[in-house]
Scaffold this motif. Structure first.
Motif, mmCIF file in Angstrom:
data_model
loop_
_atom_site.group_PDB
_atom_site.id
_atom_site.type_symbol
_atom_site.label_atom_id
_atom_site.label_comp_id
_atom_site.label_asym_id
_atom_site.label_seq_id
_atom_site.Cartn_x
_atom_site.Cartn_y
_atom_site.Cartn_z
ATOM 1 N N VAL A 17 54.348 64.602 49.404
ATOM 2 C CA VAL A 17 53.271 63.618 49.377
ATOM 3 C C VAL A 17 53.686 62.494 48.429
ATOM 4 N N ASP A 18 53.247 61.271 48.708
ATOM 5 C CA ASP A 18 53.640 60.110 47.900
ATOM 6 C C ASP A 18 53.396 60.321 46.410
ATOM 7 N N ILE A 19 52.246 60.840 46.051
ATOM 8 C CA ILE A 19 51.919 60.982 44.627
ATOM 9 C C ILE A 19 52.814 62.014 43.948
ATOM 10 N N THR A 20 53.254 63.032 44.684
ATOM 11 C CA THR A 20 54.180 64.029 44.127
ATOM 12 C C THR A 20 55.512 63.372 43.782
ATOM 13 N N ALA A 21 56.002 62.526 44.672
ATOM 14 C CA ALA A 21 57.245 61.801 44.404
ATOM 15 C C ALA A 21 57.056 60.840 43.238
ATOM 16 N N PHE A 22 55.901 60.195 43.162
ATOM 17 C CA PHE A 22 55.629 59.255 42.076
ATOM 18 C C PHE A 22 55.631 59.958 40.723
ATOM 19 N N LYS A 23 55.073 61.162 40.675
ATOM 20 C CA LYS A 23 55.052 61.925 39.419
ATOM 21 C C LYS A 23 56.469 62.297 38.978
ATOM 22 N N ALA A 24 57.378 62.496 39.923
ATOM 23 C CA ALA A 24 58.760 62.859 39.606
ATOM 24 C C ALA A 24 59.608 61.652 39.236
ATOM 25 N N MET A 25 59.145 60.461 39.585
ATOM 26 C CA MET A 25 59.922 59.239 39.371
ATOM 27 C C MET A 25 59.928 58.841 37.899
ATOM 28 N N PRO A 26 61.114 58.628 37.330
ATOM 29 C CA PRO A 26 61.163 58.180 35.932
ATOM 30 C C PRO A 26 60.763 56.701 35.847
ATOM 31 N N LEU A 27 59.762 56.406 35.030
ATOM 32 C CA LEU A 27 59.303 55.030 34.855
ATOM 33 C C LEU A 27 59.714 54.525 33.481
ATOM 34 N N ASP A 28 60.343 53.390 33.461
ATOM 35 C CA ASP A 28 60.700 52.745 32.199
ATOM 36 C C ASP A 28 60.230 51.305 32.295
ATOM 37 N N LEU A 29 58.933 51.110 32.087
ATOM 38 C CA LEU A 29 58.329 49.795 32.239
ATOM 39 C C LEU A 29 57.812 49.297 30.896
ATOM 40 N N PRO A 30 57.883 48.001 30.683
ATOM 41 C CA PRO A 30 57.336 47.466 29.430
ATOM 42 C C PRO A 30 55.811 47.557 29.414
ATOM 43 N N GLU A 31 55.241 47.585 28.214
ATOM 44 C CA GLU A 31 53.788 47.608 28.081
ATOM 45 C C GLU A 31 53.188 46.408 28.796
ATOM 46 N N GLY A 32 52.049 46.628 29.407
ATOM 47 C CA GLY A 32 51.373 45.544 30.106
ATOM 48 C C GLY A 32 51.833 45.358 31.538
ATOM 49 N N SER A 33 52.723 46.218 32.020
ATOM 50 C CA SER A 33 53.204 46.107 33.403
ATOM 51 C C SER A 33 52.103 46.531 34.373
#
Length: 126
Positions: A17-33
């Motif tokens: 499911v999309d949200i399962t993949a999203f939870k596994a995805m490493p996010l490195d975003l600046p604050e305020g993104s």
């Protein structure tokens, strides 16, 4: 980016499911993104955690039976920004041949990465 240049991508098995993949995805975003997602990424817990911990706004298009209804102006903005994402995805898949032949999973992923790279180069050169 708004110009349609992919900044980051994550390849995950289509059986998830999309949200399962999203939870596994490493996010490195600046604050305020801000992240714009379709209704398949609706998860109020993830939405709240991203905002509280990383100061990142996750803007998911809401389903009609959503517990958190969007104001009409917010629904319009989400749809507006999602169109750019869908246009970019269509551009990337436009580079795909009718059939992608690969002997291994790694070979298939390599070909996908090269299609994304080719699309990115085409966008930057224009």
């Amino acid at each position: 980016t708004w110009d349609g240049v992919p900044v980051q991508f994550y390849i995950h098995a289509g059986s998830f499911v999309d949200i399962t993949a999203f939870k596994a995805m490493p996010l490195d975003l600046p604050e305020g993104s801000c992240l714009y997602a379709d209704a398949g990424y609706t998860c109020y817990e993830v939405e709240d955690l991203l905002e509280a911990c990383d100061q990142v706004q996750l803007y998911c298009c809401r389903k009609s039976n959503s517990k958190r209804k969007d104001e009409p102006h917010m629904a319009f903005l989400k749809d507006h920004y999602r169109k750019r994402i869908e246009t970019t995805f269509s551009g990337i898949t436009g580079f795909f041949p009718r059939k992608i032949h690969a002997v291994t999973a790694e070979g298939f992923i390599l070909k996908l990465i090269l299609f994304i790279f080719a699309y990115t180069l085409a966008q930057v050169i224009e």
